[in-house]
Scaffold this motif. Structure first.
Motif, PDB file in Angstrom:
ATOM      1  N   VAL A  95     -20.412   8.580   8.368  1.00  0.00           N
ATOM      2  CA  VAL A  95     -20.580   7.298   7.689  1.00  0.00           C
ATOM      3  C   VAL A  95     -19.861   6.179   8.434  1.00  0.00           C
ATOM      4  N   LEU A  96     -18.897   6.546   9.288  1.00  0.00           N
ATOM      5  CA  LEU A  96     -18.125   5.533  10.016  1.00  0.00           C
ATOM      6  C   LEU A  96     -19.025   4.679  10.901  1.00  0.00           C
ATOM      7  N   SER A  97     -19.914   5.317  11.655  1.00  0.00           N
ATOM      8  CA  SER A  97     -20.785   4.546  12.558  1.00  0.00           C
ATOM      9  C   SER A  97     -21.704   3.615  11.777  1.00  0.00           C
ATOM     10  N   LYS A  98     -22.104   4.017  10.588  1.00  0.00           N
ATOM     11  CA  LYS A  98     -22.953   3.160   9.761  1.00  0.00           C
ATOM     12  C   LYS A  98     -22.169   1.939   9.266  1.00  0.00           C
ATOM     13  N   ILE A  99     -20.896   2.160   8.932  1.00  0.00           N
ATOM     14  CA  ILE A  99     -20.050   1.035   8.524  1.00  0.00           C
ATOM     15  C   ILE A  99     -19.854   0.082   9.700  1.00  0.00           C
ATOM     16  N   GLN A 100     -19.603   0.643  10.891  1.00  0.00           N
ATOM     17  CA  GLN A 100     -19.370  -0.182  12.079  1.00  0.00           C
ATOM     18  C   GLN A 100     -20.587  -1.038  12.422  1.00  0.00           C
ATOM     19  N   ASN A 101     -21.779  -0.568  12.053  1.00  0.00           N
ATOM     20  CA  ASN A 101     -23.008  -1.302  12.364  1.00  0.00           C
ATOM     21  C   ASN A 101     -23.369  -2.344  11.315  1.00  0.00           C
ATOM     22  N   LEU A 102     -22.596  -2.399  10.232  1.00  0.00           N
ATOM     23  CA  LEU A 102     -22.858  -3.416   9.222  1.00  0.00           C
ATOM     24  C   LEU A 102     -22.560  -4.805   9.775  1.00  0.00           C
ATOM     25  N   GLU A 103     -23.370  -5.763   9.391  1.00  0.00           N
ATOM     26  CA  GLU A 103     -23.106  -7.143   9.790  1.00  0.00           C
ATOM     27  C   GLU A 103     -21.810  -7.623   9.147  1.00  0.00           C
ATOM     28  N   HIS A 104     -21.041  -8.400   9.874  1.00  0.00           N
ATOM     29  CA  HIS A 104     -19.786  -8.999   9.419  1.00  0.00           C
ATOM     30  C   HIS A 104     -18.609  -8.001   9.386  1.00  0.00           C
ATOM     31  N   VAL A 105     -18.792  -6.802   9.964  1.00  0.00           N
ATOM     32  CA  VAL A 105     -17.677  -5.853  10.111  1.00  0.00           C
ATOM     33  C   VAL A 105     -17.104  -6.014  11.511  1.00  0.00           C
ATOM     34  N   PHE A 106     -15.823  -6.340  11.612  1.00  0.00           N
ATOM     35  CA  PHE A 106     -15.163  -6.504  12.901  1.00  0.00           C
ATOM     36  C   PHE A 106     -14.764  -5.166  13.502  1.00  0.00           C
ATOM     37  N   SER A 107     -14.221  -4.277  12.671  1.00  0.00           N
ATOM     38  CA  SER A 107     -13.822  -2.968  13.154  1.00  0.00           C
ATOM     39  C   SER A 107     -13.713  -2.013  11.969  1.00  0.00           C
ATOM     40  N   ALA A 108     -13.894  -0.731  12.256  1.00  0.00           N
ATOM     41  CA  ALA A 108     -13.744   0.293  11.223  1.00  0.00           C
ATOM     42  C   ALA A 108     -13.141   1.529  11.870  1.00  0.00           C
ATOM     43  N   SER A 109     -12.120   2.088  11.224  1.00  0.00           N
ATOM     44  CA  SER A 109     -11.430   3.257  11.765  1.00  0.00           C
ATOM     45  C   SER A 109     -11.378   4.349  10.707  1.00  0.00           C
ATOM     46  N   TYR A 110     -11.328   5.584  11.180  1.00  0.00           N
ATOM     47  CA  TYR A 110     -11.278   6.750  10.300  1.00  0.00           C
ATOM     48  C   TYR A 110     -10.056   7.598  10.639  1.00  0.00           C
ATOM     49  N   PHE A 111      -9.333   8.011   9.636  1.00  0.00           N
ATOM     50  CA  PHE A 111      -8.187   8.898   9.805  1.00  0.00           C
ATOM     51  C   PHE A 111      -8.367  10.076   8.838  1.00  0.00           C
ATOM     52  N   GLY A 112      -8.171  11.263   9.307  1.00  0.00           N
ATOM     53  CA  GLY A 112      -8.290  12.381   8.386  1.00  0.00           C
ATOM     54  C   GLY A 112      -8.743  13.650   9.032  1.00  0.00           C
ATOM     55  N   LEU A 150       0.851  -1.183   0.000  1.00  0.00           N
ATOM     56  CA  LEU A 150       0.000   0.000   0.000  1.00  0.00           C
ATOM     57  C   LEU A 150       0.892   1.239   0.000  1.00  0.00           C
ATOM     58  N   SER A 151       0.273   2.380  -0.118  1.00  0.00           N
ATOM     59  CA  SER A 151       0.989   3.638   0.030  1.00  0.00           C
ATOM     60  C   SER A 151       0.049   4.624   0.700  1.00  0.00           C
ATOM     61  N   LEU A 152      -0.099   4.455   2.006  1.00  0.00           N
ATOM     62  CA  LEU A 152      -1.022   5.282   2.771  1.00  0.00           C
ATOM     63  C   LEU A 152      -0.263   6.307   3.588  1.00  0.00           C
ATOM     64  N   SER A 153      -0.492   7.570   3.317  1.00  0.00           N
ATOM     65  CA  SER A 153       0.109   8.629   4.122  1.00  0.00           C
ATOM     66  C   SER A 153      -0.870   9.120   5.180  1.00  0.00           C
ATOM     67  N   LEU A 154      -2.139   8.727   5.047  1.00  0.00           N
ATOM     68  CA  LEU A 154      -3.211   9.164   5.943  1.00  0.00           C
ATOM     69  C   LEU A 154      -3.354  10.678   5.901  1.00  0.00           C
ATOM     70  N   GLY A 155      -2.896  11.283   4.797  1.00  0.00           N
ATOM     71  CA  GLY A 155      -3.004  12.724   4.616  1.00  0.00           C
ATOM     72  C   GLY A 155      -4.330  13.141   4.014  1.00  0.00           C
ATOM     73  N   VAL A 156      -5.117  12.187   3.550  1.00  0.00           N
ATOM     74  CA  VAL A 156      -6.469  12.450   3.052  1.00  0.00           C
ATOM     75  C   VAL A 156      -7.430  11.610   3.874  1.00  0.00           C
ATOM     76  N   PRO A 157      -8.721  11.926   3.871  1.00  0.00           N
ATOM     77  CA  PRO A 157      -9.671  11.114   4.641  1.00  0.00           C
ATOM     78  C   PRO A 157      -9.567   9.637   4.258  1.00  0.00           C
ATOM     79  N   THR A 158      -9.307   8.793   5.259  1.00  0.00           N
ATOM     80  CA  THR A 158      -9.052   7.377   5.000  1.00  0.00           C
ATOM     81  C   THR A 158      -9.858   6.513   5.963  1.00  0.00           C
ATOM     82  N   PHE A 159     -10.536   5.521   5.410  1.00  0.00           N
ATOM     83  CA  PHE A 159     -11.291   4.553   6.203  1.00  0.00           C
ATOM     84  C   PHE A 159     -10.603   3.194   6.074  1.00  0.00           C
ATOM     85  N   ILE A 160     -10.368   2.533   7.196  1.00  0.00           N
ATOM     86  CA  ILE A 160      -9.797   1.196   7.197  1.00  0.00           C
ATOM     87  C   ILE A 160     -10.795   0.262   7.882  1.00  0.00           C
ATOM     88  N   ILE A 161     -11.294  -0.712   7.127  1.00  0.00           N
ATOM     89  CA  ILE A 161     -12.378  -1.570   7.585  1.00  0.00           C
ATOM     90  C   ILE A 161     -11.908  -3.021   7.586  1.00  0.00           C
TER      91      ILE A 161
END
Length: 221
Positions: free
Chosen positions: A204-221, A143-154
């Motif tokens: 939108v992060l909380s909606k992703i976290q509430n999806l079935e089969h999602v273990f964790s979701a994080s937001y950086f930005g 990958l090449s993630l600088s986390l300098g733009v809004p980034t979601f890791i699910i």
């Protein structure tokens, strides 16, 4: 005379932190915290492989305490950072530091392997100076993630339709996806979705976290 340009005040005075070096402390703490967020829970054991400059000076420059502090969820300026090794021991998080002699893609590079039961994650991070970091590999996927733009890791179960479900939430929120990367441990096992967006939208992060089969979701930005 060439005019110097700075992207932010951090380029001039550096980040607020504990320790002598922004690369070895602030950057290291941020790598640890990002890795912990991706993992989504406290690991039972952590193997930390240090390369080049990190390998040579990790004790003297406080890289060890910074990485572990980040893995415990601390910020670079947390007053408890200096006690992170003790706190990790008390939390029953076993940590092993392994200095490596191999040449690396960057002098301040670290690979962190986290384990909790069958849940295993390996992340490679680079401290590029001024407290800034890059994530260059997750579970062997480049990958090449600088986390300098809004980034979601699910982190989610590898099942048909998961990408569509997540993408629909961004569509409903009128958030444009810039890049999306998906990797998985194995068919049907844990998968990691990394999404960079053009707009900042934490709702939108909380909606992703509430999806079935999602273990964790994080937001950086």
């Amino acid at each position: 005379m060439e005019q110097l340009k700075y992207n932010s005040v951090f380029d001039i005075i550096g980040p607020i932190m504990i320790g002598p070096s922004s690369s070895h402390t602030a950057g290291a703490a941020r790598i640890g915290k990002v890795v912990r967020k991706i993992f989504g829970e406290q690991p039972d054991s952590v193997d930390i492989y240090l390369y080049e400059s990190f390998a040579k000076t990790y004790r003297g420059h406080g890289t060890d305490i910074a990485l572990v502090g980040g893995l415990l969820g601390m910020e670079p300026d947390d007053p408890q950072l200096s006690d992170s090794l003790k706190l990790a021991f008390e939390a029953e998080m076993e940590v092993l530091f392994v200095p490596k002699q191999e040449q690396a893609e960057h002098p301040n590079m670290v690979q962190i392997k986290l384990t909790k039961g069958s849940h295993v994650l390996t992340v490679t991070g680079i401290s590029i100076g001024g407290g800034n970091i890059q994530i260059s590999e997750v579970n062997g996927f480049k990958l090449s993630l600088s986390l300098g733009v809004p980034t979601f890791i699910i982190v989610h179960q590898d099942l048909p339709g998961m990408i569509a479900h997540v993408s629909q939430l961004f569509c409903d929120a009128n958030v444009n996806i810039g890049t999306m990367t998906v990797t998985r441990e194995a068919v049907g096992e844990r998968a990691i979705m990394v999404i960079e967006t053009d707009e900042r939208n934490e709702e939108v992060l909380s909606k992703i976290q509430n999806l079935e089969h999602v273990f964790s979701a994080s937001y950086f930005g």
